[in-house]
Write a protein that holds these residues in place. Structure first.
Motif, mmCIF file in Angstrom:
data_model
loop_
_atom_site.group_PDB
_atom_site.id
_atom_site.type_symbol
_atom_site.label_atom_id
_atom_site.label_comp_id
_atom_site.label_asym_id
_atom_site.label_seq_id
_atom_site.Cartn_x
_atom_site.Cartn_y
_atom_site.Cartn_z
ATOM 1 N N ARG A 1 69.878 46.580 75.666
ATOM 2 C CA ARG A 1 69.383 46.642 77.039
ATOM 3 C C ARG A 1 69.436 45.271 77.707
ATOM 4 O O ARG A 1 69.234 44.235 77.058
ATOM 5 C CB ARG A 1 67.930 47.137 77.069
ATOM 6 C CG ARG A 1 67.733 48.488 76.405
ATOM 7 C CD ARG A 1 68.242 49.621 77.261
ATOM 8 N NE ARG A 1 68.317 50.879 76.523
ATOM 9 C CZ ARG A 1 68.114 52.064 77.068
ATOM 10 N NH1 ARG A 1 67.816 52.160 78.355
ATOM 11 N NH2 ARG A 1 68.223 53.158 76.337
ATOM 12 N N GLU B 1 66.523 44.850 87.855
ATOM 13 C CA GLU B 1 67.839 45.333 87.440
ATOM 14 C C GLU B 1 67.776 45.733 85.968
ATOM 15 O O GLU B 1 67.310 44.962 85.127
ATOM 16 C CB GLU B 1 68.892 44.251 87.654
ATOM 17 C CG GLU B 1 69.086 43.887 89.112
ATOM 18 C CD GLU B 1 70.207 42.888 89.300
ATOM 19 O OE1 GLU B 1 71.379 43.255 89.091
ATOM 20 O OE2 GLU B 1 69.897 41.732 89.642
ATOM 21 N N ARG B 2 68.246 46.939 85.676
ATOM 22 C CA ARG B 2 68.168 47.475 84.320
ATOM 23 C C ARG B 2 69.525 48.056 83.948
ATOM 24 O O ARG B 2 70.105 48.804 84.712
ATOM 25 C CB ARG B 2 67.087 48.558 84.236
ATOM 26 C CG ARG B 2 65.712 48.077 84.664
ATOM 27 C CD ARG B 2 64.746 49.202 85.039
ATOM 28 N NE ARG B 2 64.655 50.208 83.992
ATOM 29 C CZ ARG B 2 65.034 51.459 84.115
ATOM 30 N NH1 ARG B 2 65.566 51.888 85.257
ATOM 31 N NH2 ARG B 2 64.915 52.300 83.121
ATOM 32 N N GLU B 3 70.002 47.696 82.751
ATOM 33 C CA GLU B 3 71.328 48.152 82.335
ATOM 34 C C GLU B 3 71.339 48.427 80.831
ATOM 35 O O GLU B 3 70.748 47.680 80.049
ATOM 36 C CB GLU B 3 72.362 47.073 82.669
ATOM 37 C CG GLU B 3 73.797 47.449 82.336
ATOM 38 C CD GLU B 3 74.780 46.341 82.681
ATOM 39 O OE1 GLU B 3 75.939 46.434 82.235
ATOM 40 O OE2 GLU B 3 74.384 45.371 83.380
ATOM 41 N N ARG B 4 72.004 49.491 80.458
ATOM 42 C CA ARG B 4 72.252 49.777 79.037
ATOM 43 C C ARG B 4 73.626 49.239 78.705
ATOM 44 O O ARG B 4 74.621 49.596 79.347
ATOM 45 C CB ARG B 4 72.170 51.289 78.779
ATOM 46 C CG ARG B 4 72.426 51.669 77.339
ATOM 47 C CD ARG B 4 72.124 53.141 77.098
ATOM 48 N NE ARG B 4 72.469 53.544 75.745
ATOM 49 C CZ ARG B 4 72.083 54.674 75.173
ATOM 50 N NH1 ARG B 4 71.312 55.508 75.849
ATOM 51 N NH2 ARG B 4 72.448 54.971 73.935
#
Length: 454
Positions: free
Chosen positions: A379, A182-185
């Protein structure tokens, strides 16, 4: 799609870089019914490629260095906690009450390596600290009853399930719906500027300060890897919750270790945070939020931060706040049934969920740093052992055949003197042209460093 392609895609990596990766396939390494060797190779390869990419981004070589993944080095590293010797003494891996037990209708597995978990298990069962007493108490109860009773008391026990039974569980459904990484800015913080690299070996994370708030085993593997690649890693533990000594030695290479009460030492923690680049957490989801350590709260106080989280079951679903370990995820997810049977459960040849997830977590941090260097933004990256287990059970790409054989870990072991004694240990498997071949420093005794950056 091969495992490395799946992992690299999950990390948001450029597929054009995949030809940089070559593999030395060794038959016999990490043998299992499930494709454990392929999973391990993919996680390490993706991590090495992420490091090589960041090194090139920071003005190292003109092109991204070539990555070489050797199954022998990977197998040795995935057994690092078993390979460790301290002054010739073999490590203690599992305590007597951390094992499979027969119940009235099947099996459960417990985890009681830490004293407080052992005490909660015994309290839940109402028995003394005696293997025979625990065995008798569990034999009278159903597996699911034990699972719920022990978890309700703050202990750790899970019922053995088939992969099909787990797939129908509400937690498994929630896990499978999430990406592997899971990757989020989190915001629009300015572009990160990292100093150019011109030293040998190439250390992609040089100058990056990492607050390590992790415990056994995936999180410490990730931060140990970041330390290998040059990061200044400060492991922070509560003074009343000491780490198991052998475990600390195994995962402490390249790091410093301090203790800090997040309430009494709040000012000190805020000073550390104010100069940190990365915070890695490995506690039960939500456990640190009350200290203002949620990803959003951290990034608000330190814009441009990379926050990385790892948990056993994922931070969502009905088990989202449960504690867990690799061995327990193997049992709940059906892996133990696949590797053995419902009549006699088995296990993976290594704690591959921990190690594999650890290398993926380190890779996610490295890729976040690369993305920040041209896009900016705080991030947030998150992984879960249960999601890695789902990948192993259902989504791994086919492995490659090879002409090499695995003759044991000897070629990938080293020795060094340390303040803990003479150590034999597994060398790091993350390897790329011009990169480090070993950690810059051995582990130090738990909690012996000051709570400050150097």
């Amino acid at each position: 799609m091969t495992g490395i392609k799946i992992a690299w895609s999950a990390l948001g990596g450029d597929p054009a870089l995949l030809p940089r990766v070559s593999t030395v396939v060794r038959e016999g390494a990490l043998e299992a019914r499930l494709p454990v060797r392929e999973l391990a190779r993919a996680c390490v390869g993706a991590c090495a490629l992420a490091g090589a990419e960041l090194g090139a981004r920071r003005g190292g070589p003109a092109a991204v260095p070539d990555v070489r993944v050797d199954d022998g080095a990977v197998a040795a590293a995935f057994h690092s906690e078993r390979q460790l010797l301290v002054d010739g003494r073999a490590p203690v891996t599992f305590a007597p009450l951390s094992r499979f037990w027969r119940t009235a209708d099947g099996w459960v597995r417990t985890h009681a390596n830490y004293p407080h978990h052992r005490a909660r298990l015994l309290d839940a069962l109402g028995v003394p600290d005696d293997v025979t007493a625990v065995e008798a108490a569990l034999a009278e109860r159903s597996s699911l009853e034990v699972e719920e009773t022990v978890y309700g008391a703050g202990g750790l026990a899970v019922a053995l399930r088939t992969a099909k039974e787990w797939a129908a569980h509400e937690q498994a459904v929630a896990v499978a719906a999430r990406p592997l990484v899971e990757r989020e800015r989190l915001d629009s913080a300015r572009t990160r500027v990292l100093a150019p690299l011109d030293a040998t070996p190439l250390l992609p994370a040089a100058g990056v300060r990492v607050l390590d708030l992790t415990r056994v085993l995936a999180g410490p593997v990730a931060t140990r890897t970041l330390a290998l690649l040059g990061a200044d890693v400060l492991r922070v533990d509560h003074p009343q919750l000491p780490e198991l000594s052998d475990q600390h030695a195994d995962t402490g290479f390249g790091k410093r270790s301090t203790t800090l009460d997040l309430v009494a030492g709040r000012r000190t923690f805020e000073e550390l945070l104010a100069a940190a680049d990365v915070v890695v957490t490995g506690y039960r989801p939500g456990a640190l939020d009350r200290f203002g350590l949620s990803p959003q709260a951290l990034s608000e106080r330190r814009p441009g931060l990379v926050v990385a989280q790892v948990s056993a079951w994922g931070a969502y679903g009905p088990w989202g706040e449960r504690r867990g370990f690799d061995s327990l995820v193997q049992v709940a997810s059906g892996i133990a049934a696949v590797e053995g049977s419902m009549e006699q459960p088995g296990a993976l040849p290594a704690q591959a969920l921990d190690h594999g997830t650890g290398y993926l977590l380190a890779a996610a941090v490295l890729r976040a740093l690369t993305e920040q260097s041209h896009e900016g933004g705080s991030r947030f990256v998150r992984l879960a052992l249960a999601r890695t287990a789902e990948w192993l059970l259902n989504g791994m790409g086919a492995g490659a055949a090879g002409d090499n054989s695995y003759d044991g870990p000897g070629a990938w072991l080293a020795e060094t003197d340390s303040s803990l004694g003479r150590l034999r240990y597994a060398l790091p498997p993350v390897s790329f042209a011009g990169g480090p071949v070993d950690w810059a420093r051995p582990p130090v005794p738990w909690g012996t460093d000051p709570a400050r950056w150097v």
